[in-house]
Design an enzyme around this catalytic site. Structure first.
Site: not given
Ligand SMILES: NC(=O)c1ccc[n+]([C@@H]2O[C@H](COP(=O)([O-])OP(=O)(O)OC[C@H]3O[C@@H](n4cnc5c(N)ncnc54)[C@H](OP(=O)(O)O)[C@@H]3O)[C@@H](O)[C@H]2O)c1
Length: 274
Positions: A132, A145
């Site tokens: 991130s 986080y």
């Molecule tokens: N969105 C942002 O603003 C942002 C910014 C910087 C970094 N990120 C990073 O990007 C990555 C993806 O996030 P996203 O934005 O795409 O959010 P998201 O739509 O909430 O997706 C998160 C994914 O992680 C999965 N997950 C959570 N806990 C898990 C576990 N114990 N085992 C396997 N899967 C798990 C969730 O699965 P479930 O459906 O089972 O919950 C979901 O598929 C994360 O690492 C996040 O920190 C996001």
């Protein structure tokens, strides 16, 4: 030869977008998720769905072994699964802290260790850790986080050196804000911003409002998937890819400003003045 990518957390958001993009480029995709019933990839060729909870060591071993058997080998691993824990540090429970690290940090360790033996034996592979902008700079009310994402960033940089002699390239994709479920169903709070007994409630409300204002500058998950695909395929040894105009802007400002001035700017922005 057709290449294979293994991606964690593909039910929604960046992970799901990455599955679609790699599949569109003709890759074989091991799309992993906690609940395979959530998969929305039946229209895609070359995608197989595997159950994988990054906090469950047995499911990690099983999914990696099965994907290696099905596809022959894994060329690229994308450690994407993760979520945000937001709110005051003081009020976080031990369980919340443990779960945040179990998912965002130890989960990455487990999947990476499971994938490494065959990558090392083949002397090839790319490991992409989704960190991130919050792994390079910090904002208020996100201490835990940030601890996970700063941790992953340092882990990845060190691993880059360690795995280079084996032909394995380690990369970090660091997105800024992305319009996914991250700030919705995936967000966990350490305290109630409306709670009368919460001594941080006022500060929390101001910071959350500032994050909501910033939400307008968010990237789409498809844009981050493009950066992941670039990291997987550009053939370089580049370690970090900053993804999103907001992330690039803030890290450029940080590089140019003194630490004191930068932190004062962040403090003002999150106090509602920015
Ligand atoms: N969105 C942002 O603003 C942002 C910014 C910087 C970094 N990120 C990073 O990007 C990555 C993806 O996030 P996203 O934005 O795409 O959010 P998201 O739509 O909430 O997706 C998160 C994914 O992680 C999965 N997950 C959570 N806990 C898990 C576990 N114990 N085992 C396997 N899967 C798990 C969730 O699965 P479930 O459906 O089972 O919950 C979901 O598929 C994360 O690492 C996040 O920190 C996001």
């Amino acid at each position: 030869m057709t290449q294979t990518v293994f991606i964690t957390g593909t039910s929604t958001g960046i992970g799901a977008a990455a599955v679609r993009l790699f599949a569109a480029h003709g890759w074989q995709v091991a799309a992993t998720m906690r609940n395979p019933a959530d998969a929305k990839f039946s229209d895609l060729l070359g995608v197989r769905v595997y159950a994988l909870d990054v906090t469950d060591a047995a499911s990690v071993q099983q999914a990696v072994a099965q994907a290696e058997q099905d596809f022959g080998s894994l060329d690229v691993l994308v450690n994407n699964a993760g979520y945000g824990l937001v709110g005051p540090f003081e009020t976080a429970t031990a369980e919340q802290i443990q779960q945040q690290f179990a998912t965002n940090v130890f989960g990455v360790f487990a999947v990476t260790q499971a994938a490494l033996p065959t990558m090392r034996a083949r002397q090839a592979g790319v490991i992409i850790n989704i960190t991130s902008v919050g792994g390079r700079t910090a904002f208020p009310m996100n201490s835990l986080y940030h601890a996970t994402k700063f941790g992953l960033d340092g882990f990845s940089e060190s691993l880059w050196y360690e795995l280079a002699p084996f032909g394995i390239r380690v990369k970090v994709v660091a997105p800024g804000g992305v319009a996914t479920d991250f700030a919705g169903r995936s967000l966990h709070m350490t305290a109630d911003p409306a709670g009368a007994a919460n001594p941080y409630a006022g500060q929390m409300r101001v910071v959350l409002a500032a994050f909501n204002r910033r939400g307008g500058a968010a990237s789409q998950p498809e844009q981050i998937a493009e950066v992941i695909y670039q990291a997987a395929t550009d053939g370089t040894t580049q370690l970090r890819y900053i993804a999103g105009a907001d992330a690039q802007g803030i890290l450029e400002a940080k590089a140019k400003m003194s630490e004191g001035n930068f932190m004062q700017m962040i403090q003002q922005n999150f106090a509602g003045n920015g």
